[in-house]
Write an enzyme that holds these catalytic residues in place. Structure first.
Site, PDB file in Angstrom:
ATOM      1  N   ARG A  72      -6.129   8.553   2.927  1.00  0.00           N
ATOM      2  CA  ARG A  72      -7.633   8.819   3.521  1.00  0.00           C
ATOM      3  C   ARG A  72      -7.538   8.997   5.000  1.00  0.00           C
ATOM      4  O   ARG A  72      -7.954   9.934   5.424  1.00  0.00           O
ATOM      5  CB  ARG A  72      -8.290   7.975   2.836  1.00  0.00           C
ATOM      6  CG  ARG A  72      -9.917   8.087   2.999  1.00  0.00           C
ATOM      7  CD  ARG A  72     -10.799   7.155   2.460  1.00  0.00           C
ATOM      8  NE  ARG A  72     -10.505   7.639   0.724  1.00  0.00           N
ATOM      9  CZ  ARG A  72     -11.001   6.689  -0.109  1.00  0.00           C
ATOM     10  NH1 ARG A  72     -11.770   5.534   0.396  1.00  0.00           N
ATOM     11  NH2 ARG A  72     -10.897   6.890  -1.432  1.00  0.00           N
ATOM     12  N   THR A 126       0.694  -1.349   0.080  1.00  0.00           N
ATOM     13  CA  THR A 126       0.031   0.169  -0.073  1.00  0.00           C
ATOM     14  C   THR A 126       0.966   1.339   0.001  1.00  0.00           C
ATOM     15  O   THR A 126       1.956   1.192   0.575  1.00  0.00           O
ATOM     16  CB  THR A 126      -0.924   0.022   1.203  1.00  0.00           C
ATOM     17  OG1 THR A 126      -1.450   1.331   1.485  1.00  0.00           O
ATOM     18  CG2 THR A 126      -0.329  -0.296   2.373  1.00  0.00           C
TER      19      THR A 126
HETATM   20  O1  F6P Z   1      -4.069   3.515  -1.454  1.00  0.00           O
HETATM   21  C1  F6P Z   1      -4.056   4.835  -1.545  1.00  0.00           C
HETATM   22  C2  F6P Z   1      -5.397   5.411  -1.103  1.00  0.00           C
HETATM   23  O2  F6P Z   1      -5.293   6.738  -1.609  1.00  0.00           O
HETATM   24  C3  F6P Z   1      -5.903   5.483   0.168  1.00  0.00           C
HETATM   25  O3  F6P Z   1      -5.171   6.566   0.863  1.00  0.00           O
HETATM   26  C4  F6P Z   1      -7.595   5.573  -0.096  1.00  0.00           C
HETATM   27  O4  F6P Z   1      -7.904   5.126   1.065  1.00  0.00           O
HETATM   28  C5  F6P Z   1      -7.554   4.773  -1.224  1.00  0.00           C
HETATM   29  O5  F6P Z   1      -6.331   4.857  -1.761  1.00  0.00           O
HETATM   30  C6  F6P Z   1      -8.660   5.073  -2.297  1.00  0.00           C
HETATM   31  O6  F6P Z   1      -8.489   4.282  -3.208  1.00  0.00           O
HETATM   32  P1  F6P Z   1      -9.911   3.887  -4.386  1.00  0.00           P
HETATM   33  O7  F6P Z   1     -10.183   5.276  -4.442  1.00  0.00           O
HETATM   34  O8  F6P Z   1      -9.071   3.113  -5.385  1.00  0.00           O
HETATM   35  O9  F6P Z   1     -10.954   3.287  -3.412  1.00  0.00           O
END
Ligand code: F6P
Ligand code: ADP
Length: 324
Positions: free
Chosen positions: A175, A129
């Site tokens: 996030r 990640t």
């Molecule tokens: O993996 C990075 C990330 O930006 C996280 O911080 C976030 O929660 C997630 O990806 C969002 O991913 P997606 O838009 O693919 O659900």
């Protein structure tokens, strides 16, 4: 006695991260060198339930070490969150003769891996990640590439910000975790860093600092804002109205998840892939490969998921001390 593993499956799950391909390549080639069969499970747990399973050999992973993304694709799968879905997953493994699985993903993916382990499928996780938010490990696949990508982009925004004597809010991914924001903040010499773990929403403090800096002759003011705080565009409008200084927002977005992995991501992912296969070969299950205090180690998945990680306060303080 350790259960003998003859066929292993490998899947990627959750958000993709640069370096996942290097990990897949390492899992496949290490396993083949040890005389095991390898099956690629497409689209994470969704592909497992749909039996999207392909035989892999050394050539299946040729020419991928330098590529971002994941050749196995990735997905999120609600059905696998249910006990019925997990039982189906274990049944599919047995049907395809898969007696061990390597899961490359984040926290959520490891919860799923723990469930598969409990159902008798030896499962090992590898942290993949860009968020660096897995508590048991100092390294996760993709973080290094993502911060370097973001750092380059922020340097570019800084140039134009200085030319126009503007304030710039640059939103980076994360996030729930502010590691990308913190590292970019330090690497790019940002005037302010807004972390989900720390930011109290007090915009007046930011406004006062922007005005003060401008009085001292600063030509730009870079604010790195984490995705978890968000609202960069409306924040920019409010700051411009309060300071009278042109303020622009740039949301870097998914570019941070793509691109060729850095050397570190290729090498660490390769080491972790090999270690995951070794763990399976020694009969281990329900373990997570980690890099901690300079060593590649492994943790019980539940123990790892119960661990908590916070932004290192000293790094946050250093980021503040180094800007004038
Ligand atoms: O993996 C990075 C990330 O930006 C996280 O911080 C976030 O929660 C997630 O990806 C969002 O991913 P997606 O838009 O693919 O659900
Ligand atoms: P990440 O692995 O990057 O944290 P997610 O949290 O989206 O990404 O999880 C990826 C997938 O892992 C989910 O779509 C789901 O299939 C599986 N998963 C997540 N949490 C659980 C859980 N508690 N039990 C079983 N499977 C889970």
């Amino acid at each position: 006695m350790a259960k003998e593993v003859k066929t292993i499956g490998v899947l990627t799950s959750g958000g993709d991260a640069p370096g996942m391909n290097a990990a897949i390549r390492s899992v496949v080639r290490t396993a083949i060198n040890k005389g095991l069969k390898v099956k690629g499970i497409m689209r994470g747990y969704a592909g497992l339930l749909q039996e999207e399973i392909v035989d892999m050999n050394g050539s299946s992973v040729a020419d991928i070490i330098h590529r971002g993304g994941t050749i196995l694709y990735t997905a999120r799968c609600m059905e696998f969150m249910t006990p019925e879905g997990q039982e189906l997953g274990a049944k599919v493994c047995k049907k395809h003769g898969i007696d061990g699985i390597v899961v490359i993903g984040g926290d959520g993916s490891f919860r799923g891996a723990g469930k598969l382990s409990a159902l008798g499928i030896n499962t090992i996780g590898i942290p993949g990640t860009i968020d660096l938010d897995i508590a048991c490990t100092d390294y996760t696949i993709g973080f290094d590439t993502a911060v370097n990508t973001a750092m380059d982009a922020i340097d570019k925004v800084r140039d134009t910000s200085t030319s126009h004597e503007r304030c710039s809010i640059i939103e980076v991914m994360g996030r729930h975790a502010g590691y990308i924001a913190l590292w970019c903040g330090i690497a790019n010499g940002a005037e302010d860093i807004l972390l989900p773990e720390r930011y109290d929403g007090n915009e007046q403090v930011l406004i006062n600092r922007i005005i003060e800096n401008r009085k001292r002759g600063k030509k730009h003011h870079i604010i790195i804002n984490a995705e978890g705080i968000g609202h960069s565009t409306s924040m920019a409008k409010r700051i411009e109205a309060a300071t009278g200084i042109e303020t622009r927002a740039t949301i870097l977005g998914y570019m941070q998840r793509g691109g060729a992995p850095t050397c570190k991501d290729r090498v660490y992912a390769s080491i972790m892939g090999a270690k995951a296969v070794e763990l399976l070969c020694s009969g281990k299950s329900n373990r997570l490969v980690a890099y901690r205090d300079g060593d590649f180690v492994d943790f019980d998945i539940q123990e790892a998921l119960n661990m908590r990680k916070d932004i290192p306060e000293d790094q946050f303080q250093i980021s503040k001390l180094l800007v004038r």
